[in-house]
Scaffold this motif. Structure first.
Motif, PDB file in Angstrom:
ATOM      1  N   LEU A 134       0.849  -1.189   0.000  1.00 44.91           N
ATOM      2  CA  LEU A 134       0.000   0.000   0.000  1.00 44.91           C
ATOM      3  C   LEU A 134       0.886   1.240   0.000  1.00 44.91           C
ATOM      4  O   LEU A 134       1.703   1.442   0.902  1.00 44.91           O
ATOM      5  CB  LEU A 134      -0.896   0.008   1.240  1.00 44.91           C
ATOM      6  N   THR A 135       0.738   2.068  -1.043  1.00 43.83           N
ATOM      7  CA  THR A 135       1.534   3.288  -1.143  1.00 43.83           C
ATOM      8  C   THR A 135       0.657   4.427  -1.627  1.00 43.83           C
ATOM      9  O   THR A 135      -0.417   4.217  -2.204  1.00 43.83           O
ATOM     10  CB  THR A 135       2.711   3.122  -2.125  1.00 43.83           C
ATOM     11  N   ALA A 136       1.140   5.634  -1.413  1.00 41.55           N
ATOM     12  CA  ALA A 136       0.471   6.831  -1.922  1.00 41.55           C
ATOM     13  C   ALA A 136       1.543   7.850  -2.275  1.00 41.55           C
ATOM     14  O   ALA A 136       2.547   7.988  -1.556  1.00 41.55           O
ATOM     15  CB  ALA A 136      -0.493   7.401  -0.885  1.00 41.55           C
TER      16      ALA A 136
ATOM     17  N   VAL B 275      -7.474   0.315   7.610  1.00 38.32           N
ATOM     18  CA  VAL B 275      -8.750   0.933   7.254  1.00 38.32           C
ATOM     19  C   VAL B 275      -8.679   1.520   5.855  1.00 38.32           C
ATOM     20  O   VAL B 275      -9.582   1.324   5.020  1.00 38.32           O
ATOM     21  CB  VAL B 275      -9.129   2.014   8.287  1.00 38.32           C
ATOM     22  N   LEU B 276      -7.604   2.233   5.562  1.00 36.88           N
ATOM     23  CA  LEU B 276      -7.455   2.843   4.238  1.00 36.88           C
ATOM     24  C   LEU B 276      -7.416   1.769   3.151  1.00 36.88           C
ATOM     25  O   LEU B 276      -8.065   1.901   2.099  1.00 36.88           O
ATOM     26  CB  LEU B 276      -6.181   3.681   4.197  1.00 36.88           C
ATOM     27  N   ALA B 277      -6.679   0.689   3.392  1.00 38.46           N
ATOM     28  CA  ALA B 277      -6.584  -0.382   2.400  1.00 38.46           C
ATOM     29  C   ALA B 277      -7.938  -1.019   2.141  1.00 38.46           C
ATOM     30  O   ALA B 277      -8.291  -1.329   0.999  1.00 38.46           O
ATOM     31  CB  ALA B 277      -5.584  -1.437   2.866  1.00 38.46           C
ATOM     32  N   THR B 278      -8.726  -1.221   3.204  1.00 39.46           N
ATOM     33  CA  THR B 278     -10.043  -1.842   3.037  1.00 39.46           C
ATOM     34  C   THR B 278     -10.977  -0.946   2.254  1.00 39.46           C
ATOM     35  O   THR B 278     -11.736  -1.408   1.388  1.00 39.46           O
ATOM     36  CB  THR B 278     -10.636  -2.184   4.416  1.00 39.46           C
ATOM     37  N   LEU B 279     -10.956   0.351   2.524  1.00 41.68           N
ATOM     38  CA  LEU B 279     -11.788   1.293   1.759  1.00 41.68           C
ATOM     39  C   LEU B 279     -11.354   1.353   0.299  1.00 41.68           C
ATOM     40  O   LEU B 279     -12.187   1.382  -0.609  1.00 41.68           O
ATOM     41  CB  LEU B 279     -11.706   2.685   2.388  1.00 41.68           C
ATOM     42  N   LEU B 280     -10.040   1.377   0.057  1.00 37.52           N
ATOM     43  CA  LEU B 280      -9.535   1.450  -1.320  1.00 37.52           C
ATOM     44  C   LEU B 280      -9.786   0.161  -2.088  1.00 37.52           C
ATOM     45  O   LEU B 280      -9.936   0.181  -3.311  1.00 37.52           O
ATOM     46  CB  LEU B 280      -8.035   1.764  -1.310  1.00 37.52           C
ATOM     47  N   ALA B 281      -9.821  -0.967  -1.375  1.00 39.41           N
ATOM     48  CA  ALA B 281     -10.071  -2.240  -2.048  1.00 39.41           C
ATOM     49  C   ALA B 281     -11.506  -2.344  -2.538  1.00 39.41           C
ATOM     50  O   ALA B 281     -11.805  -3.170  -3.409  1.00 39.41           O
ATOM     51  CB  ALA B 281      -9.755  -3.410  -1.119  1.00 39.41           C
TER      52      ALA B 281
ATOM     53  N   PRO C 167       2.637  -9.272  -5.135  1.00 44.59           N
ATOM     54  CA  PRO C 167       1.427  -9.644  -4.391  1.00 44.59           C
ATOM     55  C   PRO C 167       0.737  -8.409  -3.821  1.00 44.59           C
ATOM     56  O   PRO C 167       1.347  -7.629  -3.090  1.00 44.59           O
ATOM     57  CB  PRO C 167       1.966 -10.553  -3.278  1.00 44.59           C
ATOM     58  N   PRO C 168      -0.517  -8.173  -4.161  1.00 42.67           N
ATOM     59  CA  PRO C 168      -1.211  -6.973  -3.681  1.00 42.67           C
ATOM     60  C   PRO C 168      -1.244  -6.900  -2.157  1.00 42.67           C
ATOM     61  O   PRO C 168      -1.415  -7.908  -1.476  1.00 42.67           O
ATOM     62  CB  PRO C 168      -2.622  -7.122  -4.264  1.00 42.67           C
ATOM     63  N   LEU C 169      -1.047  -5.674  -1.655  1.00 41.02           N
ATOM     64  CA  LEU C 169      -1.133  -5.397  -0.216  1.00 41.02           C
ATOM     65  C   LEU C 169      -0.279  -6.370   0.600  1.00 41.02           C
ATOM     66  O   LEU C 169      -0.674  -6.823   1.675  1.00 41.02           O
ATOM     67  CB  LEU C 169      -2.597  -5.460   0.249  1.00 41.02           C
ATOM     68  N   ASN C 170       0.904  -6.684   0.066  1.00 44.71           N
ATOM     69  CA  ASN C 170       1.705  -7.724   0.713  1.00 44.71           C
ATOM     70  C   ASN C 170       2.236  -7.306   2.079  1.00 44.71           C
ATOM     71  O   ASN C 170       2.708  -8.143   2.846  1.00 44.71           O
ATOM     72  CB  ASN C 170       2.865  -8.151  -0.203  1.00 44.71           C
ATOM     73  N   ASP C 171       2.135  -6.028   2.427  1.00 48.58           N
ATOM     74  CA  ASP C 171       2.608  -5.584   3.726  1.00 48.58           C
ATOM     75  C   ASP C 171       1.528  -5.633   4.803  1.00 48.58           C
ATOM     76  O   ASP C 171       1.800  -5.377   5.971  1.00 48.58           O
ATOM     77  CB  ASP C 171       3.141  -4.145   3.623  1.00 48.58           C
ATOM     78  N   LEU C 172       0.281  -5.980   4.407  1.00 45.21           N
ATOM     79  CA  LEU C 172      -0.835  -5.973   5.361  1.00 45.21           C
ATOM     80  C   LEU C 172      -1.593  -7.295   5.384  1.00 45.21           C
ATOM     81  O   LEU C 172      -2.696  -7.364   5.921  1.00 45.21           O
ATOM     82  CB  LEU C 172      -1.817  -4.836   5.010  1.00 45.21           C
TER      83      LEU C 172
ATOM     84  N   PRO D  50      -0.060   4.923  11.204  1.00 47.99           N
ATOM     85  CA  PRO D  50       0.166   3.629  11.872  1.00 47.99           C
ATOM     86  C   PRO D  50      -0.574   2.504  11.156  1.00 47.99           C
ATOM     87  O   PRO D  50      -1.437   2.733  10.312  1.00 47.99           O
ATOM     88  CB  PRO D  50      -0.386   3.858  13.280  1.00 47.99           C
ATOM     89  N   ARG D  51      -0.243   1.293  11.571  1.00 51.92           N
ATOM     90  CA  ARG D  51      -0.732   0.112  10.857  1.00 51.92           C
ATOM     91  C   ARG D  51      -2.259   0.048  10.810  1.00 51.92           C
ATOM     92  O   ARG D  51      -2.846  -0.247   9.763  1.00 51.92           O
ATOM     93  CB  ARG D  51      -0.165  -1.149  11.515  1.00 51.92           C
ATOM     94  N   LYS D  52      -2.955   0.292  11.924  1.00 52.76           N
ATOM     95  CA  LYS D  52      -4.410   0.184  11.931  1.00 52.76           C
ATOM     96  C   LYS D  52      -5.040   1.205  10.997  1.00 52.76           C
ATOM     97  O   LYS D  52      -6.043   0.922  10.331  1.00 52.76           O
ATOM     98  CB  LYS D  52      -4.940   0.345  13.353  1.00 52.76           C
TER      99      LYS D  52
END
Length: 611
Positions: free
Chosen positions: A22-24, A41-47, A151-156, A35-37
């Motif tokens: 996940l980058t911007a 949330v941002l990743a879930t909304l963007l997905a 791999p998508p979102l491989n850091d989360l 922070p991670r949490k």
């Protein structure tokens, strides 16, 4: 490294990437995402861009096991941070993140998110391929793949919720890679795909379509021994890990390679016949349902959608819509399109074992004995597991027609992989989730008249348009009843439309008139009646009177049923779930709602109540 977006981003705008970590970035500079949490949330909304994301989904993504009491307040803080990152409003003045009854909705444009750009390029590439413009198709598909960083979102992915979203994105990327590789092979440029296919096969060893593309690329490049070894390795892997064999289509390709030497990939027509297609003929008089058909095609065309429920009253055209979509999708499902009728001719449900046995024969999947007992009422775990393995490795479309309830189909639905299933059912199948739902109502007057005209001829329709309108309205604008009326009038050429409209308008005679040969609307209504519980049948019989007078309110239901408000609400909602009662499409309080029962079902219910 953060790859710049394919389409220029306006100055000051943020560009997000999910196809990797996940980058911007803004104006070429990476942005801190907190922070991670907050990133979860941002990743879930963007997905799930431009779609409401339920609060429970966000909560599970951040706190999968034990959310704190302050979870909702914490989510509000994280969402506020996302708003600050995006800007409170978009170019059109709309709020970028809004909260409604469906959850939080993040509004974002294609030029701001790599997955949206990826989807647009992939669709354009497939469309070019369908037109026969293979060079353009290969270029557009390659542009889409250039957005894929790994791999998508491989850091989360240690969050189960985010991992599920990431797996869906990765499956979409793999499908586009397969599309691109097959197009390059078709163009005679197989060498450009060989190395990438090998790397992906190592990461996804059970994905058959990747193996087939790798075999073909090696074969076309003159490396026949390596191509044959790919098949042998795969056959041994399937036998060792799953007790299965490669699909008949892949085995046929292997045999063809053995006998052809260094030949080009088989032509498209030959490839099409290698995969099974078992669909009844598309209805020639299919009419209307334009929005529903468009929605169904869009859902089935998305790699993320696995199950769609098409629901509606008996005779509303659910099967016709599903079959129309299945025929139109064509090459979108290269591993087959299959239709299975879940009920017998008398309306009784088949057993899950019988349905799985037919799916096995149609798809060519090799499974153990499909039933665990002599009645076929249950499916063995081995058979269910083997079917799930086949679904995970193939992109097929399965239409399960006239499903009686959720329990019947749960074991048949894909848990992973690119296959899709369309379920048609009179009831809502509310216990299935997550699925997309398309509810069919009666046809509009114009659509019903168009259907009638196709059957009796537009000239005859014009002789008495007012009577024709009376006919379709007396049929409740249900496609089955309108079709039976048209078939009957096509035979009875002497019968004036006005006289037939009078017959249908008589409640005591309408169902007797709706018979054409071996097709009877009354029998279809009887089948739906038998699906109802005894309590629902009694309630529907009592509600049929007020329903026929233009619908009923909750107060009317309380009076007809002789019960209090809470019991009436439960009864009406049970009938809605069973598909016997329709409710308003918008949100409205129970007391303000006007409920309806299809006219012909009302007539049948009154018959049963009187009998």
């Amino acid at each position: 490294m953060i790859r710049p977006p394919v389409r220029p981003v306006p100055a000051g705008a943020v560009y997000f990437s999910l196809l990797g970590p996940l980058t911007a970035v803004r104006d070429g500079r990476p942005l801190p995402l907190g922070p991670r949490k907050q990133r979860l949330v941002l990743a879930t909304l963007l997905a799930r861009p431009n779609t409401p994301v339920p609060v429970d989904v966000l909560t599970d993504a951040v706190w999968p096991e034990d959310p704190p009491r302050t979870a909702r307040k914490n989510l509000q803080v994280y969402v506020s941070a996302a708003r600050a990152l995006l800007g409170s409003t978009g170019d059109d003045g709309r709020d970028r993140v809004v909260h409604g009854c469906g959850g939080y909705r993040l509004t974002i444009d294609e030029g701001e998110l790599d997955t949206l750009r990826f989807r647009t390029l992939a669709r354009a590439g497939r469309a070019a391929g369908e037109r026969g413009d293979l060079r353009t198709a290969a270029r557009l598909l390659r542009e889409a793949l250039d957005l894929w960083e790994g791999p998508p979102l491989n850091d989360l992915r240690d969050s189960t919720g985010v991992a599920e979203e990431a797996e869906r994105l990765e499956a979409r990327c793999l499908t586009v890679y397969e599309d691109w590789a097959e197009t390059e092979i078709e163009l005679g440029r197989a060498a450009v795909a060989v190395d990438g296919l090998r790397d992906l096969v190592e990461r996804h060893p059970l994905r058959e379509r990747l193996r087939v593309a790798w075999m073909n690329s090696l074969h076309q490049s003159g490396r026949q021994a390596e191509a044959l070894a790919v098949y042998d390795d795969y056959r041994q892997l399937l036998a060792r890990e799953l007790g299965l064999e490669p699909s008949p289509a892949m085995a046929a390709l292997y045999r063809a390679m053995l006998g052809r030497g260094r030949a080009a990939r088989p032509p498209a027509a030959d490839r099409d016949t290698a995969h099974g297609t078992a669909l009844p003929a598309a209805p020639r008089d299919f009419t209307g349902r334009r929005e529903e058909l468009r929605d169904l095609l869009a859902l089935l065309g998305s790699p993320d959608e696995r199950v769609v429920v098409v629901s509606g009253p008996a005779g509303s055209g659910k099967s016709a819509l599903a079959l129309r979509a299945a025929h139109l999708l064509g090459d979108g499902f290269p591993d087959g399109r299959f239709h299975v009728q879940v009920r017998r001719e008398d309306g009784s449900a088949r057993t899950p074992g019988e349905v799985l046995g037919e799916l096995r024969r149609l798809s060519g999947v090799r499974v153990p004995e499909v039933t665990a007992d002599s009645t076929g009422s249950t499916v063995s775990q081995g058979a269910a597991d083997a079917w799930q393995v086949w679904l995970s490795l193939h992109r097929a479309l399965i239409v399960l027609d006239d499903v009686p309830d959720e329990a019947f189909v749960r074991g048949l639905l894909p848990r992973s992989g690119p296959s899709s299933v369309v379920l048609t059912a009179r009831g809502q199948l509310a216990g299935l989730a997550p699925v997309h739902r398309i509810a069919l109502a009666a046809l509009a007057d114009g659509e019903a008249l168009e259907l009638l005209g196709r059957l009796i001829g537009p000239g005859r329709l014009r002789t008495d348009p007012a009577a024709a309108l009376r006919i379709v309205r007396a049929c409740g604008a249900l496609p089955l009843a309108v079709r039976v009326s048209g078939m009957r009038l096509a035979v009875l050429r002497h019968l004036p439309l006005g006289e037939y409209a009078d017959r249908l308008g008589d409640p005591s005679a309408a169902l007797d008139e709706l018979v054409a040969g071996d097709i009877s609307v009354r029998l279809r209504m009887a089948s739906g009646w038998q699906d109802l519980s005894a309590d629902d049948r009694r309630a529907l019989g009592r509600l049929a009177g007020p329903a026929q007078e233009g619908g009923f309110t909750l107060d009317g239901a309380m009076e007809a049923l002789g019960c209090g408000e809470r019991a009436a609400i439960r009864t009406v909602e049970s009938l809605i779930d069973a598909g016997a009662v329709t409710s308003p499409t918008g949100e409205v309080t129970a007391h303000a709602a006007l409920y309806e029962v299809p006219r012909l079902l009302c007539l049948y219910a009154r018959e049963r109540e009187a009998g």
